[in-house]
Design an enzyme around this catalytic site. Structure first.
Site, PDB file in Angstrom:
ATOM      1  CG  HIS A 157     -67.214  39.018  27.200  1.00  0.00           C
ATOM      2  ND1 HIS A 157     -68.198  38.520  26.366  1.00  0.00           N
ATOM      3  CD2 HIS A 157     -67.619  38.747  28.467  1.00  0.00           C
ATOM      4  CE1 HIS A 157     -69.153  37.964  27.098  1.00  0.00           C
ATOM      5  NE2 HIS A 157     -68.829  38.093  28.370  1.00  0.00           N
ATOM      6  CD  GLN A 173     -66.036  48.872  27.242  1.00  0.00           C
ATOM      7  OE1 GLN A 173     -66.780  49.703  26.745  1.00  0.00           O
ATOM      8  NE2 GLN A 173     -65.727  48.904  28.512  1.00  0.00           N
ATOM      9  CG  HIS A 231     -72.057  41.366  28.803  1.00  0.00           C
ATOM     10  ND1 HIS A 231     -72.839  40.558  28.032  1.00  0.00           N
ATOM     11  CD2 HIS A 231     -72.202  40.913  30.076  1.00  0.00           C
ATOM     12  CE1 HIS A 231     -73.429  39.663  28.786  1.00  0.00           C
ATOM     13  NE2 HIS A 231     -73.062  39.862  30.031  1.00  0.00           N
TER      14      HIS A 231
END
Length: 107
Positions: A75, A77, A79
């Protein structure tokens, strides 16, 4: 600082960068270009912080440190990459709004 806190820091910084980039677009859309530029600078600063975290994790792995690939890490990465894309697009939108604005409103 434990690994989860580091990942949360990555998410927070990337999320803040994305929010600032979106604010830049909103300002440019209404002709407030100085404010848009300020938001772009703030987005770059937040992204720089996120990159520092990511770089330290990459360097640690290169030194042989092992990290568990968790859903939270994926998540983070995701984001980061999404925020980078939005930041690039925000710069393009601000430039485009500047070129097409006929009001020449500044605040």
């Amino acid at each position: 600082m434990d690994f989860q806190e580091i990942i949360i820091g990555l998410i927070v910084n990337a999320g803040n960068a994305k929010s600032k980039a979106m604010e830049a677009i909103k300002c440019a859309k209404t002709g407030h270009f100085n404010k848009a530029e300020t938001f772009l600078i703030e987005a770059e600063q937040q992204m720089s912080e996120a990159h520092k975290v990511q770089t330290s994790l990459i360097q640690g792995e290169a030194r042989g440190e092992s990290y568990q690939v968790s859903l939270l890490m994926v998540h983070a990465q995701d984001h980061l990459m999404t925020s980078l894309t939005i930041q690039d697009l925000a710069r393009e939108f601000v430039d485009l709004y500047k070129k097409t604005d006929t009001r020449k409103v500044e605040c």
